[in-house]
Design an enzyme around this catalytic site. Structure first.
Site, short mmCIF file in Angstrom:
data_model
loop_
_atom_site.label_atom_id
_atom_site.label_comp_id
_atom_site.label_asym_id
_atom_site.label_seq_id
_atom_site.Cartn_x
_atom_site.Cartn_y
_atom_site.Cartn_z
N VAL A 54 25.93 45.08 -79.14
CA VAL A 54 24.91 45.04 -78.10
C VAL A 54 24.10 46.33 -78.19
CG1 VAL A 54 26.12 43.48 -76.53
CG2 VAL A 54 26.54 45.93 -76.37
N SER A 55 22.89 46.28 -77.66
CA SER A 55 21.96 47.40 -77.82
C SER A 55 22.17 48.54 -76.84
CB SER A 55 20.52 46.90 -77.71
OG SER A 55 20.26 45.96 -78.72
N THR A 56 22.67 48.24 -75.66
CA THR A 56 22.84 49.29 -74.66
C THR A 56 24.24 49.25 -74.08
OG1 THR A 56 22.17 47.96 -72.75
CG2 THR A 56 20.40 49.04 -73.99
#
Length: 90
Positions: A23-25
């Protein structure tokens, strides 16, 4: 012993199915990806939190170093692996 081309088991991976979820964050969760990876038969899932813009993927880099012959890396979508793929020749 010759392989039977009509036997679907002969085309199954011989090693482990290893899942990779990213996931990006830090606010996002990998749970949806992990559900899909477990449904695909992965018993080991490596998770990573990192922006798509960043090329740093320490968990993926370690996994690539440790993955064995016959093992299969499974991802839910190609964009979970990398934002883009570059090919360089030397």
């Amino acid at each position: 012993m010759a392989r039977d081309p009509h036997n679907s088991r002969s085309s199954l991976p011989q090693g482990r199915l290893i899942g990779y979820a990213r996931v990006s964050t830090d606010d996002q969760e990998t749970e949806a990806q992990k559900i899909e990876l477990r449904a695909a038969g992965c018993d080991l899932i490596v998770e990573e939190h990192g922006s798509g813009a960043s090329r740093a993927r320490p968990a993926l880099a370690k996994l690539v170093q440790e993955i064995g012959a016959g093992d299969t890396l499974v991802i839910v979508r190609i964009d979970r692996l990398a934002r883009s793929v570059s090919i360089c020749s030397r």
